[in-house]
Design an enzyme around this catalytic site. Sequence first.
Site, mmCIF file in Angstrom:
data_model
loop_
_atom_site.group_PDB
_atom_site.id
_atom_site.type_symbol
_atom_site.label_atom_id
_atom_site.label_comp_id
_atom_site.label_asym_id
_atom_site.label_seq_id
_atom_site.Cartn_x
_atom_site.Cartn_y
_atom_site.Cartn_z
ATOM 1 N N GLU A 194 1.106 -1.468 -0.176
ATOM 2 C CA GLU A 194 0.409 0.343 -0.172
ATOM 3 C C GLU A 194 0.888 1.642 0.052
ATOM 4 O O GLU A 194 0.379 2.305 0.108
ATOM 5 C CB GLU A 194 -1.017 -0.447 1.178
ATOM 6 N N GLU A 254 -6.049 -8.331 -1.065
ATOM 7 C CA GLU A 254 -6.651 -8.399 0.222
ATOM 8 C C GLU A 254 -8.586 -8.049 0.376
ATOM 9 O O GLU A 254 -8.879 -6.785 0.159
ATOM 10 C CB GLU A 254 -6.065 -7.270 0.968
#
Length: 598
Positions: A158, A240
């Site tokens: 991320e 995710e």
Amino acid sequence: MENFIVREDGLYLNDEPFKLLSGAIHYFRIPREQWYRSLYNLKALGFNTVETYTVWNLHEPKEGVFDFSDRLDLKAFIELAQSLGLYVIVRPSPYICAEWEFGGLPAWLLTKENIRLRANDPVFLQAVERYYQELFQILTPLQITHGGPIIMMQIENEYGSYSEDKTYLRQIKALMEKYGADVTLFTADGAWQATLRAGSLLEDKILATGNFGSHAKENFTALKAYQEKLGVKQPLICMEFWDGWFSRWGEPVVKRDQAELLAALREVLTLGAGVNLYMFHGGTNFGFMNGCSARREHDLPQITSYDYGAPLNEAGEPTPTYYAIKELIGEMYPELEQKEPIVEKTIKVSDIKLTGQVDLFTCLDQVSEKYDSQYPQSMEALGSGYGYVLYRTQILRDKLAKERFRVIDARDRLGFYLDGEHVTTQYQEEIGEDIEVKLPNETGRLDILVENMGRVNYGSKLSANTQRKGLGRGVMADLHFILGWQQYVLNFDKLSALDFTGKCIKGRPSFYRYELELVEPGNCYLDLSGFGKGVALVNGHNLGRFWQKGPQLALFVPAEFLKQGKNEIVIFETEGIYQTKLNLVERPIYKHIKEDAQ
């Protein structure tokens, strides 16, 4: 030897289309003895892959000192997954987020002057390289290209939600390759242009995956649009898929609606995308490893449980969500083999009696390491970085009326004591406010117990400038800083030397010992609803933090932390609130629960 390839039109294993059905299990959040059950239950669901982060701050707890033993035995975890027929996705990023203390970055990095984290900073990259030298000795031989089960590895996590330093990303990639990474590499970011532009390496043809928990069509459309913008075509993967959420102290436990979750998962699968359930088994933030959500003023530490509302609960037991997902997978992929999951019983024990108690000031030398300095030192400079430090100094009376003190830049929570008497407790929003107290004598002993409640794991505050813990710049008496400090770093590994026959003065931080005999250990939860705040240890294993504030009021006790025969429970409690009896219960205890959708 098997081969795994990512092509424009999908994933291929041994030249056959491969449908990625993966679940996240963090080996470091689960006792080693329970790995098998979690991995087996993932396979029983019909899934073919397990995903895990690696965790730098536990693998290198002190600079240059590495630990890959017990529940940190990454090699054993990956080999166990392979023995069960599971492939493995590893995310060995220096930073992992994961609602983990400092996003997995070691606290000792904060002793480096002017270090810039997750950036093209030679000091940071030198530390990463030393870690990778050790880590990839384990990972490299376990890649599918070497006969192992690892099919993919992540470069950074991320990163598009933090920075856009592509030089840094390429340097991390180069380090991975230098130490043997030769499987598919990928990045994982929010699936919209700003984060993909900043955090992916699509321009280098590195696989870009998305993280989200709902609105799959919208997210994948955005991902494809950015691929097309760069003239790249890649398969769609949700790295995710958030099947639940984490919880924070002082807020209700988040619980996702099951029907909404199943509809969102069906949407991902219907689109033909690969998916990784985050989490499949959440586990526990044992010790002081909970993370913290950054806010402009008042940061929000996360609770000890990482149950996450996952298909396996914190204790590893299949939940109704597990069986609902199993039914969905069976319906959509009837060719997949599914099995009944392993289910273990929990135990309960009532009225465990208090057998000893002693207050912290009485036993301080027994449970700490002492350091003297002119100015107060940070927790990191004291070689710890986690838990508690008691700062002590002598003060002089200047007035017959009340003296005025101020604590400057302490993090995160402190108890202020004069001559052993509690004066006040200050937390983030109160630290820096005046503390007025009258000194009865010419001199007095000032004790300040400071707790690190957890470093932020995400966002702009993930920096050396904001995450050092301890007394900060110090304490002011009237208009000047006080000098001459003794610092006691609490060491919970020294509890075996603790003398419980000493004094225990009401209102002081104290240790409480309880003993019980067990015929047969089992998973359970330690009910701490009658206690204030602190940590609990079972046979020396630190279960993590508790806080009457909630929502979590009981700590998970794995069966492996207990033993047949005599067991010892030690509670360190800072508020002077305790009970003379303890209970082990079969289910978690929460104050508040709220329904939420991704």
